[in-house]
Write a protein that holds these residues in place. Structure first.
Motif, PDB file in Angstrom:
ATOM      1  N   SER A   1      18.273  37.071  37.337  1.00  0.00           N
ATOM      2  CA  SER A   1      19.089  38.038  36.599  1.00  0.00           C
ATOM      3  C   SER A   1      20.337  37.384  36.009  1.00  0.00           C
ATOM      4  O   SER A   1      20.671  37.589  34.830  1.00  0.00           O
ATOM      5  CB  SER A   1      19.492  39.184  37.532  1.00  0.00           C
ATOM      6  OG  SER A   1      18.365  39.851  38.040  1.00  0.00           O
ATOM      7  N   PHE A   2      21.029  36.582  36.813  1.00  0.00           N
ATOM      8  CA  PHE A   2      22.236  35.930  36.314  1.00  0.00           C
ATOM      9  C   PHE A   2      21.907  34.817  35.311  1.00  0.00           C
ATOM     10  O   PHE A   2      22.714  34.521  34.425  1.00  0.00           O
ATOM     11  CB  PHE A   2      23.063  35.382  37.479  1.00  0.00           C
ATOM     12  CG  PHE A   2      23.907  36.422  38.153  1.00  0.00           C
ATOM     13  CD1 PHE A   2      25.063  36.896  37.554  1.00  0.00           C
ATOM     14  CD2 PHE A   2      23.540  36.952  39.380  1.00  0.00           C
ATOM     15  CE1 PHE A   2      25.853  37.866  38.167  1.00  0.00           C
ATOM     16  CE2 PHE A   2      24.305  37.923  40.002  1.00  0.00           C
ATOM     17  CZ  PHE A   2      25.459  38.384  39.394  1.00  0.00           C
ATOM     18  N   THR A   3      20.737  34.195  35.447  1.00  0.00           N
ATOM     19  CA  THR A   3      20.311  33.220  34.444  1.00  0.00           C
ATOM     20  C   THR A   3      20.104  33.904  33.095  1.00  0.00           C
ATOM     21  O   THR A   3      20.499  33.371  32.037  1.00  0.00           O
ATOM     22  CB  THR A   3      19.008  32.530  34.878  1.00  0.00           C
ATOM     23  OG1 THR A   3      19.234  31.827  36.105  1.00  0.00           O
ATOM     24  CG2 THR A   3      18.533  31.536  33.823  1.00  0.00           C
TER      25      THR A   3
ATOM     26  N   LEU B   1      31.847  35.717  41.436  1.00  0.00           N
ATOM     27  CA  LEU B   1      31.487  35.120  42.726  1.00  0.00           C
ATOM     28  C   LEU B   1      31.025  36.184  43.710  1.00  0.00           C
ATOM     29  O   LEU B   1      30.025  36.016  44.421  1.00  0.00           O
ATOM     30  CB  LEU B   1      32.678  34.355  43.296  1.00  0.00           C
ATOM     31  CG  LEU B   1      33.126  33.102  42.540  1.00  0.00           C
ATOM     32  CD1 LEU B   1      34.437  32.577  43.105  1.00  0.00           C
ATOM     33  CD2 LEU B   1      32.062  32.010  42.616  1.00  0.00           C
ATOM     34  N   ALA B   2      31.768  37.304  43.756  1.00  0.00           N
ATOM     35  CA  ALA B   2      31.410  38.390  44.666  1.00  0.00           C
ATOM     36  C   ALA B   2      30.073  39.012  44.271  1.00  0.00           C
ATOM     37  O   ALA B   2      29.219  39.279  45.132  1.00  0.00           O
ATOM     38  CB  ALA B   2      32.509  39.456  44.672  1.00  0.00           C
ATOM     39  N   ALA B   3      29.882  39.244  42.982  1.00  0.00           N
ATOM     40  CA  ALA B   3      28.644  39.862  42.518  1.00  0.00           C
ATOM     41  C   ALA B   3      27.444  38.967  42.798  1.00  0.00           C
ATOM     42  O   ALA B   3      26.350  39.459  43.136  1.00  0.00           O
ATOM     43  CB  ALA B   3      28.736  40.160  41.019  1.00  0.00           C
ATOM     44  N   GLY B   4      27.632  37.652  42.668  1.00  0.00           N
ATOM     45  CA  GLY B   4      26.532  36.727  42.903  1.00  0.00           C
ATOM     46  C   GLY B   4      25.973  36.845  44.306  1.00  0.00           C
ATOM     47  O   GLY B   4      24.760  37.005  44.497  1.00  0.00           O
ATOM     48  N   VAL B   5      26.845  36.779  45.305  1.00  0.00           N
ATOM     49  CA  VAL B   5      26.356  36.850  46.692  1.00  0.00           C
ATOM     50  C   VAL B   5      25.918  38.255  47.058  1.00  0.00           C
ATOM     51  O   VAL B   5      24.945  38.445  47.802  1.00  0.00           O
ATOM     52  CB  VAL B   5      27.422  36.346  47.690  1.00  0.00           C
ATOM     53  CG1 VAL B   5      27.636  34.862  47.543  1.00  0.00           C
ATOM     54  CG2 VAL B   5      28.744  37.094  47.530  1.00  0.00           C
TER      55      VAL B   5
ATOM     56  N   GLN C   1      29.854  32.204  37.230  1.00  0.00           N
ATOM     57  CA  GLN C   1      30.203  32.226  38.642  1.00  0.00           C
ATOM     58  C   GLN C   1      29.187  33.027  39.459  1.00  0.00           C
ATOM     59  O   GLN C   1      28.903  32.688  40.610  1.00  0.00           O
ATOM     60  CB  GLN C   1      31.609  32.798  38.829  1.00  0.00           C
ATOM     61  CG  GLN C   1      32.706  31.945  38.226  1.00  0.00           C
ATOM     62  CD  GLN C   1      32.840  30.602  38.935  1.00  0.00           C
ATOM     63  OE1 GLN C   1      32.043  29.692  38.718  1.00  0.00           O
ATOM     64  NE2 GLN C   1      33.831  30.473  39.778  1.00  0.00           N
ATOM     65  N   GLY C   2      28.659  34.085  38.873  1.00  0.00           N
ATOM     66  CA  GLY C   2      27.634  34.850  39.576  1.00  0.00           C
ATOM     67  C   GLY C   2      26.406  34.019  39.857  1.00  0.00           C
ATOM     68  O   GLY C   2      25.838  34.056  40.962  1.00  0.00           O
TER      69      GLY C   2
END
Length: 385
Positions: A159-161, A138-142, A18-19
């Motif tokens: 980073s999330f990848t 979701l919150a961390a992603g944005v 989700q991030g």
């Protein structure tokens, strides 16, 4: 492996998935090549949700056939690989296709994940924890996408990848093997239509999908499920329209960290409001209406007060979704009914921004934003039993 180690394995995966899906939002104009075209940004945003929308049901049925763990691994692996294409390519075609395939990974991951959790002894508590981490991702992603934009537009995506690949390895390892004591999933089975003398897995996959579609149409026409689906699509379509276009709209008055903070506030608010709405003694119709009013208020304020606006949209969405799920459960608590509901969420997120983009050029952002709020408020007149 003890049960308490299964949770970090699955929870960390949904957090990374989700991030990564949301890390593109604050940098949509840059990913679109600063072309000034809202349509390109919208397609990059919506491609993910269209991929999920088209694959949730068929890949859920396939998970019943080949096993939840295999589908879970496929979804996470596809997410990680598409993330690497998004991270290291600037070609618009590659970005668009990668976002669509990232959505396919989501469509593979979630039905299998929910089926796995449903088999755990503490499934109700675990579902709450899973959804909390889902929104946290979701919150961390944005948030991190905005905060890290100064180091490079794609820093958060990279980073999330990396996290997605790391947790994919964890799923493929022995830790993943311990997630599923029984490899056959249950989410998209249709017990009402099942021939007791014939196992569902003996039926052709296309026949299962066709039966699912026929049952969907029947349920939409004969129950409140159609009304619930319509409200869900409009709710997530309106809020998705704002989220998809806010990076372009706010380019002149919000920095990337400020944008990331504002959008992440909506997910933090959704996390809190979902917990509160689930514990108050109010009927589902009033919960849904309260959520719609709060979300609409947030959309109205989006043209002036972004932080408060996204907080209210998140609060409204988190509140309404609890009431909508309660309304669905009164019709049927089956995975099939919940599958239709989740499809409505992704239909709204995928189609809302695309439909709204046709009106942006002739009318402008503020008019379209305010118009979507009025459309959402119109759902207050829809009566649910």
């Amino acid at each position: 492996m003890p049960m308490n180690f299964r949770k970090p394995t699955l929870y960390s995966s949904v957090f990374a998935l989700q991030g990564l899906s949301n890390a593109v939002i604050p940098v949509l104009p840059e990913l679109a090549g600063n072309s000034g075209s809202s349509a390109i940004s919208t397609l990059i945003f919506s491609g993910y949700f269209m991929g999920a929308l088209l694959t949730l049901v068929p890949l859920g049925i396939l998970a019943d056939r080949i096993g939840n763990l295999k589908m879970l691994r496929f979804g996470m692996l596809l997410t990680a690989f598409t993330g690497s294409f998004i991270a290291f390519s600037d070609n618009l075609w590659i970005l668009g296709i990668s976002r669509f395939l990232e959505g396919v990974g989501c469509g593979a991951f979630f039905p299998a994940a929910f089926s796995i959790i449903a088999e755990w002894e503490d499934s109700q508590q675990s579902l709450g924890e899973f959804n909390f981490l889902l929104n946290a991702g979701l919150a961390a992603g944005v948030l991190f996408s905005g905060l890290l934009a100064g180091f490079g537009i794609k820093t958060a995506i990279i980073s999330f990848t990396f996290l997605a690949f790391l947790f994919c390895i964890l799923l493929i390892s022995e830790a993943g093997e311990q997630l599923v004591p029984n490899r056959i999933g249950k989410k998209f089975t249709l017990p009402e239509n099942r021939n007791p003398t014939r196992n569902q897995q003996d039926l052709p996959l296309l026949h299962e999908i066709r039966s699912c579609l026929e049952k969907t149409i029947e349920s939409l026409l004969k129950t409140d499920l159609g009304k619930i689906l319509g409200i869900t699509i409009l709710l997530y379509g309106a809020t998705g329209l704002i989220t998809a276009n806010y990076a372009d709209y706010s380019a002149g008055f919000l920095t990337k960290p400020e944008l990331g903070l504002a959008i992440s506030a909506s997910y933090l608010a959704a996390m809190l409001s979902s917990l509160i709405a689930g514990r108050i003694a109010v009927n589902s119709k009033n919960i849904v209406k309260a959520g719609i009013v709060l979300a609409s208020a947030g959309i109205f304020l989006s043209v002036k007060l972004p932080l408060l606006a996204f907080f209210l949209m998140g609060t409204g969405g988190g509140t309404a979704v609890v009431g909508l799920i309660m309304a669905v459960s009164r019709i049927s608590s089956s995975g099939f009914a919940m599958g239709i509901f989740n499809t409505g969420i992704y239909a709204g997120l995928g189609l809302g921004p695309i439909f709204g983009s046709f009106f942006l050029e002739p009318f402008g952002y503020e008019t379209v934003f305010l118009g979507s709020a009025f459309v959402l408020l119109a759902t207050l007149f829809v009566e649910l039993e």
